[in-house]
Write an enzyme that holds these catalytic residues in place. Structure first.
Site, short mmCIF file in Angstrom:
data_model
loop_
_atom_site.label_atom_id
_atom_site.label_comp_id
_atom_site.label_asym_id
_atom_site.label_seq_id
_atom_site.Cartn_x
_atom_site.Cartn_y
_atom_site.Cartn_z
N ASN A 164 10.29 43.51 51.34
CA ASN A 164 10.80 43.95 50.04
C ASN A 164 12.26 44.31 50.26
O ASN A 164 12.57 45.35 50.85
CB ASN A 164 10.00 45.16 49.56
CG ASN A 164 10.60 45.78 48.31
OD1 ASN A 164 11.50 45.20 47.68
ND2 ASN A 164 10.12 46.97 47.95
N TRP A 165 13.14 43.43 49.80
CA TRP A 165 14.56 43.64 50.05
C TRP A 165 15.19 44.70 49.14
O TRP A 165 16.37 45.03 49.33
CB TRP A 165 15.31 42.31 49.91
CG TRP A 165 15.19 41.43 51.11
CD1 TRP A 165 14.52 41.71 52.27
CD2 TRP A 165 15.78 40.14 51.28
NE1 TRP A 165 14.65 40.66 53.15
CE2 TRP A 165 15.42 39.67 52.57
CE3 TRP A 165 16.57 39.32 50.47
CZ2 TRP A 165 15.84 38.44 53.05
CZ3 TRP A 165 16.97 38.09 50.96
CH2 TRP A 165 16.60 37.66 52.24
N LYS A 166 14.43 45.17 48.15
CA LYS A 166 14.98 46.17 47.23
C LYS A 166 16.33 45.68 46.70
O LYS A 166 16.48 44.48 46.47
CB LYS A 166 15.06 47.54 47.92
CG LYS A 166 13.70 47.89 48.55
CD LYS A 166 13.56 49.32 49.03
CE LYS A 166 12.16 49.52 49.61
NZ LYS A 166 11.88 50.90 49.99
N HIS A 173 5.89 49.47 42.45
CA HIS A 173 6.46 50.13 43.63
C HIS A 173 6.80 51.58 43.28
O HIS A 173 7.20 51.89 42.17
CB HIS A 173 7.71 49.38 44.08
CG HIS A 173 8.18 49.82 45.42
ND1 HIS A 173 8.96 50.95 45.59
CD2 HIS A 173 7.95 49.32 46.66
CE1 HIS A 173 9.19 51.11 46.89
NE2 HIS A 173 8.59 50.14 47.55
N GLU A 233 9.28 53.31 43.91
CA GLU A 233 10.65 53.53 43.40
C GLU A 233 10.72 53.22 41.91
O GLU A 233 11.49 53.85 41.17
CB GLU A 233 11.64 52.68 44.21
CG GLU A 233 11.82 53.27 45.61
CD GLU A 233 12.14 52.28 46.70
OE1 GLU A 233 12.54 51.14 46.39
OE2 GLU A 233 11.99 52.64 47.88
N GLU A 269 1.34 52.32 50.01
CA GLU A 269 2.62 52.82 50.50
C GLU A 269 2.71 54.32 50.23
O GLU A 269 3.05 54.74 49.13
CB GLU A 269 3.77 52.11 49.77
CG GLU A 269 3.80 50.61 49.98
CD GLU A 269 5.21 50.06 49.83
OE1 GLU A 269 5.60 49.26 50.69
OE2 GLU A 269 5.92 50.43 48.88
N GLY A 305 11.24 54.68 53.76
CA GLY A 305 12.66 54.87 54.04
C GLY A 305 12.97 56.16 54.77
O GLY A 305 14.12 56.56 54.89
N SER A 315 8.14 52.57 56.38
CA SER A 315 8.77 52.64 57.71
C SER A 315 8.07 51.76 58.76
O SER A 315 7.95 52.16 59.92
CB SER A 315 8.86 54.10 58.19
OG SER A 315 9.72 54.83 57.32
N GLY A 334 10.28 47.35 53.97
CA GLY A 334 11.56 47.51 53.29
C GLY A 334 12.71 47.27 54.24
O GLY A 334 13.05 46.14 54.59
N GLY A 335 13.32 48.36 54.71
CA GLY A 335 14.54 48.28 55.51
C GLY A 335 14.50 47.26 56.65
O GLY A 335 15.45 46.50 56.86
P1 13P Z 1 10.74 51.04 54.30
O1 13P Z 1 10.08 49.98 55.17
O2 13P Z 1 12.23 50.92 54.26
O3 13P Z 1 10.23 52.39 54.59
O4 13P Z 1 10.27 50.68 52.79
C1 13P Z 1 8.93 50.47 52.53
C2 13P Z 1 8.81 49.92 51.16
O5 13P Z 1 9.08 50.60 50.19
C3 13P Z 1 8.37 48.53 51.02
O6 13P Z 1 8.06 48.22 49.70
#
Ligand code: 13P
Length: 249
Positions: free
Chosen positions: A9-11, A95, A97, A167, A173, A213, A234-235
């Site tokens: 997930n590149w956000k 998600h 967020e 999640e 994050g 994470s 994510g990251g």
């Molecule tokens: P991180 O891997 O950066 O913690 O993010 C997880 C995430 O929100 C994937 O959708």
């Protein structure tokens, strides 16, 4: 029996050029990775670049949201048919967020999921508790409310087409991963909810991904849990070499 799904997930990261450059590096590293399905969730405007860069490869492209109407006067929104039209196959829905910053509720998660299915997109529906919810011992109640409101109204056939992502919000994050055992407990609970509503066979088939994470150095422990069927990253999905090593856990 459940094939792992490793999803990025590149956000709100990367432009079109960076998208193309990522796949130039990434695709050769996962070309032989037959053990897992691989999806990248890119920002809307980079979907065409991502689809073009992955043509003929094993990697499929997803969006990070969609609006439920087919078309209409909805300034700023993107529909399922628009996503399908650019070659997008998957979509991340609900998600945390989006729940936190954009007013996503169980009701809108359900509407988006139904729309995704109607237009032929494969939804990855996210659930997970916040830190204060975990600390107050209400993790299962939160997961149940999210499942009951956002997922359980789906028919058996519709449910069979979705992937669930667990999640825990406190692990996103923050560098704080749930331990493999904590994640597996939550996955077991979610699978019991699936079994209660859709039956044992559906529960055995459903892929439940862990997100929060996930990194190259902790993915192996997480994936060693039979309950964990993949990751939503994510990251660490932004780096081609790092994400390839996650895919190839
Ligand atoms: P991180 O891997 O950066 O913690 O993010 C997880 C995430 O929100 C994937 O959708």
């Amino acid at each position: 029996m459940r094939k792992p799904l490793m999803a990025g997930n590149w956000k709100m990261y990367k432009n079109a050029g960076e998208t193309t450059a990522f796949f130039e590096k990434f695709l050769p590293l996962v070309a032989g990775s037959a053990h897992a399905d691989v999806v990248i969730g890119a920002p809307f405007v980079n979907l065409p670049a991502a689809v073009a860069a992955t043509a003929g490869s094993k990697v499929e492209i997803g969006a990070q949201n969609l609006f439920w109407a087919k078309e209409g006067a909805y300034t700023g929104e993107i529909s399922g048919p628009m996503l399908v039209g650019v070659g997008c196959k998957w979509v991340i829905i609900g998600h945390s967020e989006r729940r936190q910053y954009f007013g996503e509720t169980e009701e809108t998660v359900l509407k988006r999921t139904l729309a995704a299915l109607e237009y032929g997109l494969k939804p990855i529906v996210c659930v997970g508790e916040r830190l204060e919810e975990r600390e107050s011992g209400s993790t299962e109640a939160v997961l149940k409310a999210q499942f009951d409101g956002g997922i359980a109204p789906l028919s058996d056939a519709q449910f069979g087409l979705i992937t669930i992502a667990y999640e825990p919000v406190w692990a996103i994050g923050t560098g704080k991963t749930a331990t493999p055992e904590m994640a597996a407990d939550a996955h077991r609970y979610l699978r019991s909810l699936v079994a209660g509503k859709y039956g044992a066979e559906a529960a055995a088939k459903t892929r439940i991904l862990y997100g929060g994470s996930v990194k190259p150095d902790n993915v192996k422990g997480l994936m060693a849990q039979p309950e964990i069927d993949g990751a939503l990253v994510g990251g660490a999905s932004l780096d081609a070499v790092g994400f390839a090593s996650i895919v190839n856990f």
